[in-house]
Scaffold this motif. Structure first.
Motif, PDB file in Angstrom:
ATOM      1  N   PRO A   1       0.736  -1.265   0.068  1.00 52.32           N
ATOM      2  CA  PRO A   1      -0.098  -0.081  -0.103  1.00 52.32           C
ATOM      3  C   PRO A   1       0.793   1.059  -0.055  1.00 52.32           C
ATOM      4  N   TYR A   2       1.942   1.125   0.734  1.00 56.08           N
ATOM      5  CA  TYR A   2       2.851   2.561   0.860  1.00 56.08           C
ATOM      6  C   TYR A   2       3.630   2.916  -0.190  1.00 56.08           C
ATOM      7  N   ALA A   3       3.957   1.426  -0.896  1.00 54.23           N
ATOM      8  CA  ALA A   3       4.599   1.510  -2.354  1.00 54.23           C
ATOM      9  C   ALA A   3       3.857   2.078  -3.102  1.00 54.23           C
ATOM     10  N   ALA A   4       2.639   1.824  -3.338  1.00 53.20           N
ATOM     11  CA  ALA A   4       1.475   2.051  -4.177  1.00 53.20           C
ATOM     12  C   ALA A   4       1.464   3.751  -4.068  1.00 53.20           C
ATOM     13  N   VAL A   5       1.479   4.341  -2.778  1.00 54.44           N
ATOM     14  CA  VAL A   5       1.046   5.713  -2.718  1.00 54.44           C
ATOM     15  C   VAL A   5       2.524   6.484  -3.135  1.00 54.44           C
ATOM     16  N   LEU A   6       3.558   5.885  -2.939  1.00 56.42           N
ATOM     17  CA  LEU A   6       4.744   6.566  -3.245  1.00 56.42           C
ATOM     18  C   LEU A   6       4.999   6.544  -4.739  1.00 56.42           C
ATOM     19  N   ALA A   7       4.500   5.463  -5.386  1.00 57.73           N
ATOM     20  CA  ALA A   7       4.746   5.261  -6.807  1.00 57.73           C
ATOM     21  C   ALA A   7       3.624   6.285  -7.596  1.00 57.73           C
ATOM     22  N   VAL A   8       2.345   6.374  -7.058  1.00 60.77           N
ATOM     23  CA  VAL A   8       1.441   7.240  -7.668  1.00 60.77           C
ATOM     24  C   VAL A   8       1.655   8.646  -7.456  1.00 60.77           C
ATOM     25  N   THR A   9       2.564   9.019  -6.521  1.00 60.36           N
ATOM     26  CA  THR A   9       3.186  10.487  -6.243  1.00 60.36           C
ATOM     27  C   THR A   9       4.041  10.569  -7.250  1.00 60.36           C
ATOM     28  N   VAL A  10       5.122   9.670  -7.356  1.00 56.99           N
ATOM     29  CA  VAL A  10       6.186  10.154  -8.227  1.00 56.99           C
ATOM     30  C   VAL A  10       5.517  10.019  -9.750  1.00 56.99           C
ATOM     31  N   ALA A  11       4.527   9.310 -10.061  1.00 58.82           N
ATOM     32  CA  ALA A  11       4.043   9.258 -11.327  1.00 58.82           C
ATOM     33  C   ALA A  11       3.119  10.734 -11.694  1.00 58.82           C
ATOM     34  N   VAL A  12       2.343  11.003 -10.702  1.00 60.36           N
ATOM     35  CA  VAL A  12       1.579  12.404 -11.107  1.00 60.36           C
ATOM     36  C   VAL A  12       2.734  13.467 -10.785  1.00 60.36           C
ATOM     37  N   THR A  13       3.824  13.528 -10.252  1.00 61.55           N
ATOM     38  CA  THR A  13       4.585  14.506 -10.351  1.00 61.55           C
ATOM     39  C   THR A  13       5.322  14.756 -11.559  1.00 61.55           C
ATOM     40  N   ALA A  14       5.719  13.515 -12.136  1.00 61.94           N
ATOM     41  CA  ALA A  14       6.224  13.618 -13.491  1.00 61.94           C
ATOM     42  C   ALA A  14       5.141  13.735 -14.706  1.00 61.94           C
ATOM     43  N   TRP A  15       3.936  13.227 -14.349  1.00 57.93           N
ATOM     44  CA  TRP A  15       2.977  13.658 -15.395  1.00 57.93           C
ATOM     45  C   TRP A  15       2.553  15.303 -15.497  1.00 57.93           C
ATOM     46  N   TRP A  16       2.703  15.803 -14.265  1.00 54.43           N
ATOM     47  CA  TRP A  16       2.356  17.297 -14.060  1.00 54.43           C
ATOM     48  C   TRP A  16       3.622  18.125 -14.719  1.00 54.43           C
ATOM     49  N   ALA A  17       4.666  17.484 -14.370  1.00 51.65           N
ATOM     50  CA  ALA A  17       5.934  18.194 -15.062  1.00 51.65           C
ATOM     51  C   ALA A  17       5.812  18.400 -16.356  1.00 51.65           C
ATOM     52  N   HIS A  18       5.426  17.339 -17.279  1.00 48.41           N
ATOM     53  CA  HIS A  18       5.255  16.866 -18.393  1.00 48.41           C
ATOM     54  C   HIS A  18       4.350  18.058 -18.961  1.00 48.41           C
ATOM     55  N   GLN A  19       3.036  18.083 -18.223  1.00 47.46           N
ATOM     56  CA  GLN A  19       2.258  19.175 -18.742  1.00 47.46           C
ATOM     57  C   GLN A  19       2.719  20.716 -18.386  1.00 47.46           C
ATOM     58  N   LEU A  20       3.326  20.912 -17.447  1.00 43.76           N
ATOM     59  CA  LEU A  20       3.860  22.309 -17.297  1.00 43.76           C
ATOM     60  C   LEU A  20       4.939  22.454 -18.279  1.00 43.76           C
ATOM     61  N   LEU A  21       6.005  21.776 -18.585  1.00 45.44           N
ATOM     62  CA  LEU A  21       6.862  21.826 -19.740  1.00 45.44           C
ATOM     63  C   LEU A  21       6.068  22.046 -21.144  1.00 45.44           C
ATOM     64  N   GLY A  22       5.190  21.395 -21.361  1.00 41.48           N
ATOM     65  CA  GLY A  22       4.456  21.840 -22.540  1.00 41.48           C
ATOM     66  C   GLY A  22       3.892  23.160 -22.763  1.00 41.48           C
ATOM     67  N   ARG A  23       3.783  23.860 -21.815  1.00 44.46           N
ATOM     68  CA  ARG A  23       3.215  25.294 -21.744  1.00 44.46           C
ATOM     69  C   ARG A  23       4.485  26.345 -22.722  1.00 44.46           C
ATOM     70  N   SER A  24       5.722  25.617 -22.638  1.00 46.26           N
ATOM     71  CA  SER A  24       6.734  26.424 -23.144  1.00 46.26           C
ATOM     72  C   SER A  24       7.416  25.229 -24.091  1.00 46.26           C
ATOM     73  N   SER A  25       6.724  24.855 -25.188  1.00 43.55           N
ATOM     74  CA  SER A  25       7.175  23.528 -25.920  1.00 43.55           C
ATOM     75  C   SER A  25       8.363  23.644 -26.505  1.00 43.55           C
ATOM     76  N   GLN A  26       8.899  24.981 -26.702  1.00 43.07           N
ATOM     77  CA  GLN A  26      10.209  25.189 -27.442  1.00 43.07           C
ATOM     78  C   GLN A  26      11.307  25.275 -26.245  1.00 43.07           C
ATOM     79  N   PHE A  27      11.147  25.149 -25.072  1.00 47.04           N
ATOM     80  CA  PHE A  27      12.150  25.291 -24.133  1.00 47.04           C
ATOM     81  C   PHE A  27      12.504  23.892 -23.822  1.00 47.04           C
ATOM     82  N   VAL A  28      14.130  23.773 -24.102  1.00 48.72           N
ATOM     83  CA  VAL A  28      14.508  22.362 -23.917  1.00 48.72           C
ATOM     84  C   VAL A  28      13.471  21.247 -24.296  1.00 48.72           C
ATOM     85  N   PRO A  29      13.120  21.152 -25.460  1.00 49.06           N
ATOM     86  CA  PRO A  29      12.130  20.092 -25.865  1.00 49.06           C
ATOM     87  C   PRO A  29      12.164  18.737 -25.432  1.00 49.06           C
ATOM     88  N   TRP A  30      13.412  18.369 -25.294  1.00 46.26           N
ATOM     89  CA  TRP A  30      13.673  16.779 -25.048  1.00 46.26           C
ATOM     90  C   TRP A  30      13.336  16.606 -23.460  1.00 46.26           C
TER      91      TRP A  30
END
Length: 798
Positions: A470-499
């Motif tokens: 259960p705790y590993a699942a919460v940790l994994a979800v937190t990491v995945a949500v953080t990465a997804w949200w960073a992907h969304q924020l970086l998409g707002r300046s798509s030409q900034f370090v695109p890789w």
């Protein structure tokens, strides 16, 4: 029982767990160490029965207290270097060097390219210049050394900068260096607060998350009051944790002093977190309820004394003996505190301000003057890129921490930590989300310590319990949500370090999967997989904000409204970044400027000119090209504020990231950004400067600041920041001119030189402007229009 930091010998919580000795727990503050309360061996990973809640945030011994009294001070001073380097005796030897390395890295990052911002916010730099030559101006926070009018904030944040300028001479570096040191101090305080109860790595993660948050990298290199405010509030959080651990009156008085000083920094904003901190102490302190109330009273008295003495001096002093209180309509600091700088920020009813008593009147995009309000405001547009990178993780981990400590004693220090930082985050975030008055993106720096601390503390508990699904699942979800949200924020300046965008997402998802599976793999292979996954998750979570922070420190920022990171177009939960109304205007994405560098729809605004933010093809050190065209020159780059010419180039089309360009008066007619002052004009103002109290008068403090900083001589700011304060009537100005106290009048400035007018403030500035223009002959020097007030009038008027 008082608790602090150590790590229980359970399942090798960090890669270096072998270095941690079994902790000793003090059953009472005065008692000696006792055995670990749950000495029975824990079941192996994957066992069916539930582990006790203490495995997440187990009780641990407090850090040892040093000897007290005068006799011990000499010894403590002698051992200070060794203790500073070594830290706690029970810490592994890598901990203190790592902490000092974090502080050093923060200092290097924030000092890097510091002077590229020039005077940063010239409004405050002019007050620093005045305070560096006049103690009276420093005490009151006057805009000029002749003490005509103050800035629209209390002066405490100006004092370190003014003292620095007195010691090292007035320069961009001496003005901004104290802000950098405040940033380093804030990182150290967050680390110390988290470290009292959690592991060293929890403190280091929190400190690194704070240092790399883009808006922190912006505001701890900028001369607005926010840097000092955040440091003081972080010290208040540290004091609250210390006071609540042992029911300490001394630490509670310390907290009151920090809040009082915070009030002298940015008035009522300092009190946003006060109810949460007081409630935590009232509920959790390990002493009787009656004593808790009495101690809170002592803290309140300390707060009133620390913040009220200066207010009492100003309010009791005759108005003729002090400068006018800038930002007020009645020359009263109390009116400024509870009106323009207080409840007006909540309701939008700010007479004399940019919003002008409009009561939250709307701008573009269906939002208010300062953007759409609502629960997603801090995630939308370019606001998200300032602060929101780790906010989803912080909210998840706050809920997890409160749930994990639900059965702990009332006085448990782990829950105290979550309540203190969680109360800070929620109270400030909700206020920012729904306030209808003036709101700038950089205000969100007030959220950074809370977000960083919650991430460090929550990740500490989840990492320690990752062997349970259960705790590993919460940790994994937190990491995945953080990465997804960073992907969304970086998409707002798509030409900034695109890789980087896809790299963050892929790395975060893989790390989440690995963390979920590592606990199912026994022995050393599982531990190694977990270690690599943890490092990858940390990199994925911090890569986006770190890239924005590096972009921020590589770029100069100037003016009244500044933002961190590259330009963005839109995004979030249906909102669009920009100004006004969240409709994609200033400062994010593609914007249309106005004639003469003003903003369409405002007095003096036009429709000419545009600025299109481009991308950043290479990181770091890449370039972005933006062009602007207009009838009188636009956006030529750093420092922000205009110039002449048909085209210009800026790293992101944001006028040096600080406002709108213009001729003479600067952005919005000199409201948001100062003017470009030629050497010819500066030399003209310096001529015979000793004969006059003010070498010139100008409408609006930003306009005034530019000429004062260029000449080094006092310039009168008619109408204060917005040009709408009733600081001097036409008759009063005529009298000063008659007495020969003002040499030049500088045309333009303020809201197109119009004074208050539509903003609901005073019209004195526009009346003075009209009288000068009709009475004296204009003289053009370069692009600046001047009127010699010592020359013979062209028509009777004095």
């Amino acid at each position: 029982m008082t608790t602090s930091s150590s790590v229980p010998p359970t399942s090798e919580p960090w890669p270096d767990a072998a270095n941690y000795p079994p902790p000793a727990v003090a059953a009472d503050a005065a008692a000696g160490p006792t055995a670990w309360p749950d000495a029975a061996p824990l079941p192996p990973a994957g066992a069916e029965r539930e582990r006790p809640a203490e495995t997440l945030f187990p009780p641990v011994a407090p850090p040892p207290a040093g000897p007290g009294g005068r006799a011990s001070r000499a010894g403590r001073l002698r051992t200070l270097p060794a203790r500073t380097w070594r830290g706690r005796e029970d810490d592994p030897r890598w901990v203190r060097p790592a902490f000092l390395g974090l502080l050093l890295a923060t200092a290097v990052l924030y000092f890097w390219n510091l002077t590229a911002s020039g005077w940063a916010n010239a409004f405050y730099s002019a007050a620093v210049q005045a305070g560096s030559v006049s103690w009276k101006a420093m005490f009151f926070g006057s805009s000029d050394s002749a003490n005509f009018i103050t800035v629209d904030k209390p002066p405490l944040s100006l004092w370190p900068m003014a003292l620095s300028a007195r010691l090292f001479g007035l320069s961009s570096f001496s003005v901004l260096a104290p802000q950098v040191l405040m940033g380093v101090g804030t990182v150290a305080t967050v680390y110390a607060t988290v470290r009292r109860r959690f592991t060293p790595l929890a403190g280091l993660v929190a400190g690194a998350a704070l240092a790399l948050t883009p808006v922190a990298a912006l505001m701890f290199r900028f001369n607005n009051p926010d840097a000092l405010l955040v440091l003081l509030l972080t010290l208040a959080a540290y004091g609250t944790v210390r006071a609540t651990e042992t029911a300490s009156t001394r630490w509670l008085v310390f907290v009151g002093v920090m809040f009082g000083l915070g009030f002298l920094t940015k008035t009522l904003q300092a009190f946003l977190v006060l109810p949460a901190f007081a409630l935590v102490y009232l509920v959790c302190a390990p002493t009787g309820l009656r004593r808790r109330f009495l101690q809170l009273l002592y803290g309140t008295l300390a707060m009133v004394a620390a913040g009220g003495w200066w207010v009492a001096v100003v309010e009791l002093m005759p108005a003729s003996a002090r400068p006018y209180i800038g930002g007020s309509q009645d020359n009263s600091f109390l009116s400024l505190t509870f009106g323009y700088n207080g409840f007006g920020r909540i309701t939008g009813d700010e007479t004399g301000s940019v919003g002008g008593g409009g009561g939250g009147r709307t701008g573009g995009g269906g939002g208010g003057m300062w953007g759409s309000t609502g629960i997603t405001r801090l995630f939308d547009g370019d606001i998200g890129g300032q602060i929101a990178w780790l906010m989803p993780a912080a909210l998840i981990l706050l809920l997890f921490g409160l749930w994990a400590t639900r059965r702990h004693p009332r006085t448990d220090s782990a829950r105290i930590g979550f309540l203190v930082w969680g109360g800070w985050l929620l109270s400030t975030a909700l206020t920012f989300s729904f306030m209808s008055g003036i709101f700038h993106q950089y205000y969100t720096v007030a959220l950074v310590p809370a977000v960083a601390a919650l991430v460090g503390m929550g990740a500490d508990g989840l990492w320690r319990a990752r062997h349970r699904l259960p705790y590993a699942a919460v940790l994994a979800v937190t990491v995945a949500v953080t990465a997804w949200w960073a992907h969304q924020l970086l998409g707002r300046s798509s030409q900034f370090v695109p890789w980087l965008r896809n790299a963050v997402l892929i790395g975060g998802v893989l790390a989440a999967i690995a963390l979920l599976l590592a606990g199912r793999i026994p022995g050393r292979p599982g531990r190694r997989i977990a270690t690599v996954a943890g490092l990858t998750a940390l990199a994925a979570g911090l890569a986006g904000p770190a890239a924005y922070a590096l972009d921020t420190v590589s770029t100069g920022h100037s003016g009244s409204i500044v933002t961190a990171g590259p330009a963005v177009q839109s995004g979030g939960f249906g909102g669009r970044g920009g100004f006004p109304g969240g409709g994609g205007g200033f400062p994010g994405g593609n914007r249309n400027g106005g004639q003469n560098g003003t903003f369409p729809g405002f007095p003096g605004g036009g429709t000419g000119g545009s600025s299109n933010g481009g991308g950043m093809p290479n990181f770091p050190g890449g370039t972005r090209n933006g062009t602007g065209t207009g009838s009188t020159g636009t956006f030529p780059g750093f420092p922000g504020g205009g110039g002449t010419g048909s085209t210009g180039e800026s790293r992101d089309g944001r006028t040096g990231r600080g406002g709108f360009g213009g001729t003479g008066g600067g952005g919005m007619g000199g409201l948001l950004n100062g003017a470009r002052v030629s050497s010819e004009v500066a030399d003209l103002l310096k001529q015979d400067a000793g004969k006059y109290t003010w070498v010139a008068a100008a409408v609006g403090s930003q306009n005034q600041a530019s000429y004062q900083l260029a000449s080094g001589e006092p310039v009168m700011a008619l109408g204060g920041f917005n040009g709408s304060d009733p600081s001097l009537s036409l008759d009063g100005f005529k009298q000063l001119v008659k007495e020969g106290k003002v040499h030049w009048f500088i045309g333009g400035g303020g809201f197109g030189g119009m004074g208050g007018g539509s903003m609901g403030g005073s019209n004195y500035s526009s009346e003075i402007t009209s009288w000068v223009e009709s009475t004296y002959t204009a003289k053009t020097v370069g692009s600046t229009t001047l009127y010699d007030l010592t020359a013979a009038p062209k028509s009777p008027g004095l």
